[in-house]
Design a protein around this motif. Structure first.
Motif, PDB file in Angstrom:
ATOM      1  N   UNK A   1      53.569 -74.210  85.131  1.00 48.65           N
ATOM      2  CA  UNK A   1      52.890 -75.054  84.133  1.00 48.65           C
ATOM      3  C   UNK A   1      52.421 -76.372  84.730  1.00 48.65           C
ATOM      4  N   UNK A   2      51.133 -76.624  84.665  1.00 51.36           N
ATOM      5  CA  UNK A   2      50.651 -77.873  85.247  1.00 51.36           C
ATOM      6  C   UNK A   2      50.587 -78.964  84.185  1.00 51.36           C
ATOM      7  N   UNK A   3      50.513 -80.205  84.640  1.00 47.94           N
ATOM      8  CA  UNK A   3      50.559 -81.360  83.745  1.00 47.94           C
ATOM      9  C   UNK A   3      49.170 -81.774  83.266  1.00 47.94           C
ATOM     10  N   UNK A   4      49.112 -82.652  82.319  1.00 45.15           N
ATOM     11  CA  UNK A   4      47.868 -83.186  81.756  1.00 45.15           C
ATOM     12  C   UNK A   4      46.807 -83.447  82.803  1.00 45.15           C
ATOM     13  N   UNK A   5      47.228 -84.051  83.905  1.00 41.29           N
ATOM     14  CA  UNK A   5      46.284 -84.428  84.945  1.00 41.29           C
ATOM     15  C   UNK A   5      46.351 -83.482  86.138  1.00 41.29           C
TER      16      UNK A   5
ATOM     17  N   UNK B   1      48.863 -82.381  87.921  1.00 39.54           N
ATOM     18  CA  UNK B   1      49.913 -82.526  88.924  1.00 39.54           C
ATOM     19  C   UNK B   1      51.026 -81.503  88.707  1.00 39.54           C
ATOM     20  N   UNK B   2      51.836 -81.279  89.757  1.00 41.66           N
ATOM     21  CA  UNK B   2      53.074 -80.526  89.569  1.00 41.66           C
ATOM     22  C   UNK B   2      54.142 -81.500  89.079  1.00 41.66           C
ATOM     23  N   UNK B   3      55.270 -80.950  88.640  1.00 39.68           N
ATOM     24  CA  UNK B   3      56.331 -81.770  88.043  1.00 39.68           C
ATOM     25  C   UNK B   3      56.853 -82.815  89.004  1.00 39.68           C
ATOM     26  N   UNK B   4      56.864 -82.498  90.289  1.00 31.58           N
ATOM     27  CA  UNK B   4      57.491 -83.416  91.237  1.00 31.58           C
ATOM     28  C   UNK B   4      56.465 -84.228  92.042  1.00 31.58           C
ATOM     29  N   UNK B   5      55.254 -84.329  91.497  1.00 29.97           N
ATOM     30  CA  UNK B   5      54.174 -84.995  92.231  1.00 29.97           C
ATOM     31  C   UNK B   5      53.886 -86.388  91.678  1.00 29.97           C
ATOM     32  N   UNK B   6      53.712 -87.356  92.591  1.00 30.45           N
ATOM     33  CA  UNK B   6      53.273 -88.698  92.192  1.00 30.45           C
ATOM     34  C   UNK B   6      51.788 -88.673  91.831  1.00 30.45           C
ATOM     35  N   UNK B   7      51.366 -89.657  91.035  1.00 31.70           N
ATOM     36  CA  UNK B   7      49.929 -89.853  90.866  1.00 31.70           C
ATOM     37  C   UNK B   7      49.366 -90.428  92.171  1.00 31.70           C
TER      38      UNK B   7
ATOM     39  N   UNK C   1      47.845 -94.059  89.785  1.00 30.60           N
ATOM     40  CA  UNK C   1      46.829 -93.484  88.907  1.00 30.60           C
ATOM     41  C   UNK C   1      46.037 -94.608  88.261  1.00 30.60           C
ATOM     42  N   UNK C   2      45.908 -94.587  86.929  1.00 33.96           N
ATOM     43  CA  UNK C   2      45.128 -95.613  86.234  1.00 33.96           C
ATOM     44  C   UNK C   2      45.914 -96.884  85.953  1.00 33.96           C
TER      45      UNK C   2
ATOM     46  N   UNK D   1      61.773 -81.733  83.418  1.00 35.83           N
ATOM     47  CA  UNK D   1      61.854 -83.019  84.122  1.00 35.83           C
ATOM     48  C   UNK D   1      60.593 -83.253  84.942  1.00 35.83           C
ATOM     49  N   UNK D   2      59.983 -84.432  84.761  1.00 33.77           N
ATOM     50  CA  UNK D   2      58.722 -84.759  85.434  1.00 33.77           C
ATOM     51  C   UNK D   2      58.844 -86.085  86.176  1.00 33.77           C
ATOM     52  N   UNK D   3      58.098 -86.199  87.275  1.00 34.35           N
ATOM     53  CA  UNK D   3      58.068 -87.428  88.073  1.00 34.35           C
ATOM     54  C   UNK D   3      56.856 -88.277  87.683  1.00 34.35           C
ATOM     55  N   UNK D   4      57.054 -89.588  87.659  1.00 35.25           N
ATOM     56  CA  UNK D   4      55.953 -90.560  87.529  1.00 35.25           C
ATOM     57  C   UNK D   4      55.084 -90.276  86.300  1.00 35.25           C
TER      58      UNK D   4
END
Lengths: 245, 245, 245, 245, 245, 245
Positions: D1-5, D7-13, D34-35, D174-177
């Protein structure tokens, strides 16, 4: 023994009550007790604070302040300091309570009168001069409101008159209406607010140096009562004159 | 005619004075006048405010506050509002003046005592309970300072004792030590601060509803003087006990 | 190795929870963790803040403060300074969040509960004592509101219990419920808020001196979880007693 | 499952660290996660606050603020409101503590560094971006001070690096950043501050909706530790580049 | 004689106008006049302040502030000081008046636009850069509002363009667009706000050192008028470009 | 076409300058421009603000305020609101700058003069009346300081005279010294501060309704220059009279 300025112990300073000082305010008085000069304005607005709405009753409140150089040494402005000091709060509350003691809220209807008492020059007794002058400004403001039909015909919002004077024991002698130099030397200092019929509205006595005995208290109350009677006569005389706009 | 809580007109509420309440403060008292409970702490610091430095004289000051739910309805915190209200200012000043009336600044030396009077529960008479309790906390703090040699041997910074009580006219009857329900129904309300030898330090009478006559004032002063005599005895008894830390 | 006050590393200080302390508040608790004493009152009012009106949901908030002489050295009053400090803000927010974690707003209905946590005496762990005591005051306030039918029959606004404790690493040893002397010597300080079923509501760990490793964190969390379980038992025991008004 | 933007769960923007942004400040960084864009300036002054004078030790402090339109809806300026809100206070304190954890006060000498972190645009994680950027600004300011001989030769005021990241549980994962949209949907929200060697400086976890269990806490800590390692590498890379003035 | 930065007396510094800087604001511009950089955001909300409700007319207002380290020496935050200084107030009012001079309130309808002008870096002329940039942000915000149908079709809320520039007499020579070093050395300093058709909106001249004569005033007005004409052209050019979101 | 009060376009209102109004201040003037009345006091203290100590130079500053009922409708006190408004700040700064333009700080020596300008009654042009009156109070205060030897013999702290007047375009006609009713109807409003030798200290023109053209600006400057010449003559005449204490 005569006083610094030649008065007797039971004598007021020269008192002047100049009505109609301001072109804007509904009532305005420049009152002087000797060199103490206070500008008292009465501002009338229709309506009352939220907590009183719908009661059919009015409200009267007061704010006291000193110009920064009303005193011998310049004081910082409370607006610049960002807070009102304890003394200012205390006197504002005293003036408000004193005037409310002669107001019939029902007769006033849902109108608010704010009394602003600004000390232009101070030489002792600023709060008592403020109360004495504010009463006259309030009376004029009520007359104005009656003329504008803000107050119902036949209603009398004022139930009496109110004035105030300071008394104190200086070098063992009870004195009426202390000027600043006497005030700083007083062992006991008392401010008394009376109605025109000789009853007490406020009695605030403080032992500045030495606690005082019951008979000293009695002597001070005698002086103050007589002084307020004189002030009531001066208020009535001032109000009897025609105010030309 | 007996009162709401069964007392006679000239009777105090049950008064308790619990010394040594706090482990930190140099003097501390939990005082209760019936359901009114005030925590009074005395904090001693060496040195005095800048305007008094080098004078060889000490300073005593006080701060009064109420916990938000000390009263029947929760009041907003003054710290949150960002300003201290007029009533708080006025009472803090009254407590400070009252205690200073029995302090010999020279004997105290360049030390400062701050009295904090925090109302934990209010049921009328919070300022008079505060003064009565703060005196005991002050006495303990001075004993502490003497033990630490902050005060020179043989010096007595306290020139007497001080206590305070409220009196008022309720339904035409002068009453001693008003509880809240009596206070709101009073026509006249007076706070009297006396020294242990029966002299006045402060007399603050206010016509809440109806101006009061000289004989009413006299009756209230009689009641208050007797009440303060009783309180002085309770203070002395409390201070006579050994304080075990 | 035993601690300053003779406790073992995993032992709480003596905890007392005195319900019904105030005659005015809907819920009130004087909680002590050793010499730390916090007065927690819960004030219920019908209605909610404007931003929540019409939602059918209630609101719970908290304010934390210290009396000026709760600590070893007197601190200035935040009301006198005219602003609330960062620490006060932070702790007030923490207490509010912690209690809201066990509140079902829908079941509470459009009622507001304000928890006031006033530290009367401080000896470390004031925020954790405050949370633990405030929960009990909140529970009593909700019972009161149910009795007054402010909350609909059958609704349970509390979804669980909540308590809090501090833990820290002092001289290399993880300790439970730090007193002030331990707190100032701690390398790491952590406040943990748990529900009665052992889950976390807040975990706030700070390296006061030295950053901490994962295993140290784990040891602290173990201690804290066990401590909160003990506190939950004490809360339940206190609430099981009959509250005589 | 990918995130809104995406990313993977353990990825920084995408993270950018732009050094030397300001011509005036001794260190300055425009950091973006990110923004989320935060301008971090480090201001060096000789001397320390009064309470630290003569200690031979320096001081580091921080202030955080948001521009009024950094967010989706305009917020009132705290300067206009006349007080700083609890959130601002809390974050300023967090940033200050985080940076002080890697400062050797003795090596810094009696110099003060103030870190100003002003959020120009917010999209979640403003405090963690601020800490991460402020560290780089602090490092540049210390290099500047060394060049000016404000810091003694051979002294190393920085004992390590520090960075921060947010983690949270969104829809059970659990998600990063977290970006703003994820942040508002998170059940649990945690900010973790780590040193470059993987130890913890601050761990602040809050159950926004549902209390969290120990294994969830562990999963979040794993994610955060890895994220901070990545951020430390980015900080080091940024600092390795030559700063042309 | 050439200037510090090599310009002629009647030359502007390099001016850049970067539209669409913020992802949140309805209009946003990062404007630079040389090293002076100001972030201008325009926030649109439906509705107007209370005193204007029901009038059918809109409102435009502005707030100006500096980041603490926008200047060579760090300034204290006004939010921390708890009050806005006189200079900030004065400039905020100037920006608001300047922009309102080109707004047709009727055409705007009951919408409010707030212009926030935050100085990120200061090198003289921050208020004139702010006005010049804020106009462009306002124009974009109005276009946005038209797209959302908040403004009725066919209505033109902007009646013209507005820009501003500083002029001053340095060492006897009238100069356009002073940088900080010139500003501190100026005998006379003037800020001029002009419409695009060359009329004056504000003329604020101050004798910093020496009163100035009529012919000096005329020379400054000539310079300023020409400078504003150049700025109006730059504003129009910036607005002519397509804004990609 | 004659004006509301019968004046011609280039005519001042009746101006009175009453010196020695206060018994306390070192200089004091009650100035009136028609119904606008401002009490200006000058307070002299030895010493200067900290940032100027040891420079051998003096300082002059000003504070402006309005009594709450100086205007037609009562305004809230800034001391009660706890902050000074933008308008008050702006005018205080203007008055201070204007007076400093004629002060030789070296000749003044390390003395400070504070000018307090309190508007007792407002009818337009309060800031210009304040500047004009404050100059006279300042002159008297300097004479007082010379008499006390606070200023060295032979030194002349005043390098010239300064006065101020408002001008504006009402219904297309440039008018001098606007009263309140004219002020609210003005399209353009300008305050001009001039030295006695006809040079400009401040020129502050604002397009209240419609931007103004260069020739309109010129017409206004002509009117203002002539008005200030008349005011300078009135100031000189007032100062030529003997001040009896």
């Amino acid at each position: 023994m005569s006083r610094i300025d030649g008065r007797t112990a039971e004598q007021l300073r020269p008192v002047t009550i100049e009505r109609g000082w301001s072109k804007h305010a509904e009532g305005s008085v420049l009152v002087s007790f000797g060199d103490t000069k206070v500008l008292c304005t009465a501002s009338v607005t229709e309506g009352v604070p939220r907590w009183r709405k719908g009661s059919g009753e009015g409200w009267v409140t007061a704010e006291y302040a000193m110009l920064p150089r009303a005193t011998n040494t310049r004081g910082d402005r409370e607006s610049v300091k960002g807070r009102i000091g304890g003394r200012t709060h205390e006197i504002s509350r005293l003036i408000g309570r004193s005037l409310r003691s002669v107001v019939d809220y029902k007769a006033l209807g849902e109108n608010t009168v704010v009394l602003d008492c600004d000390v232009l020059q101070a030489d002792g007794g600023t709060r008592t001069a403020a109360i004495t002058g504010a009463y006259v400004a309030l009376a004029d403001a009520i007359t104005w409101a009656q003329g504008r039909k803000l107050i119902r015909a036949g209603r009398k919002p004022l139930t009496g008159t109110v004035s105030a004077v300071s008394v104190g024991i200086v070098a063992g002698v009870p004195l009426l209406d202390l000027c600043y130099e006497e005030d700083v030397r007083a062992d006991t200092d008392m401010n008394v607010v009376c109605t025109g019929d000789g009853r007490f509205v406020e009695v605030q006595g403080t032992a500045e140096a030495e606690p005082f005995a019951r008979d000293e208290l009695n002597a001070l109350l005698d002086l103050a009562t007589a002084g307020c009677t004189d002030l009531a006569a001066l208020q009535n005389k001032a109000l009897a004159a025609t105010l030309t706009d």
